[in-house]
Design a protein around this motif. Structure first.
Motif: not given
Length: 148
Positions: A82-102
């Motif tokens: 299970r998740f614990t206080e040792r976990d570090v989780i990034l919560i983000t939108y899947g399209d937050l980081v973009r490039t023009s070619c992928e």
């Protein structure tokens, strides 16, 4: 869910409607005491009774939605995964980081592998369904993936 555990079909785990014909959930005494201690720590002793009653009500309703398959699956679940206080989780939108070619998820994967390895042990992608507003939370169709 841990990466070691197989993905599962959610329809095998939850009924569409609750089954109130079977016996209701009985919270074991040791578990109840542990929950009460945590509630007291978080909210103070004066709130414990009311908080616990509401939490137990929610647990009993949720239990009524569980299929026999889920009840069996839970017996095999390893609490150490299970998740614990040792976990570090990034919560983000899947399209937050973009490039023009992928595609954005490809870009996110590359970013995670190149720069975030060892920083986060879990990445939680926020809703990626087609939506009308509210940046993905006003979902139009839960069975489609936004092509963008």
């Amino acid at each position: 869910m841990s990466p070691n555990q197989p993905s599962v079909d959610p329809s095998r785990f939850h009924y569409q409607r609750p089954d109130y014909t079977r016996p209701t959930l009985e919270v074991p005494e040791a578990a109840r005491e542990k929950i009460i201690q945590k509630l007291a720590f978080l909210y103070g002793q004066e709130c414990v009774g009311e908080c616990y009653r509401e939490l137990e009500r929610i647990m009993k309703v949720y239990y009524a939605y569980k299929t026999p398959h889920m009840l069996e699956w839970e017996k095999q679940f390893n609490p150490d995964e299970r998740f614990t206080e040792r976990d570090v989780i990034l919560i983000t939108y899947g399209d937050l980081v973009r490039t023009s070619c992928e595609k954005p998820l490809v870009t996110m994967r590359e970013l995670a592998h190149r720069y975030l390895k060892g920083v986060f042990n879990t990445i939680h992608l926020l809703p990626f369904f087609p939506y009308s507003s509210d940046r993905g939370f006003a979902v139009i169709d839960f069975e489609e993936v936004d092509p963008n």
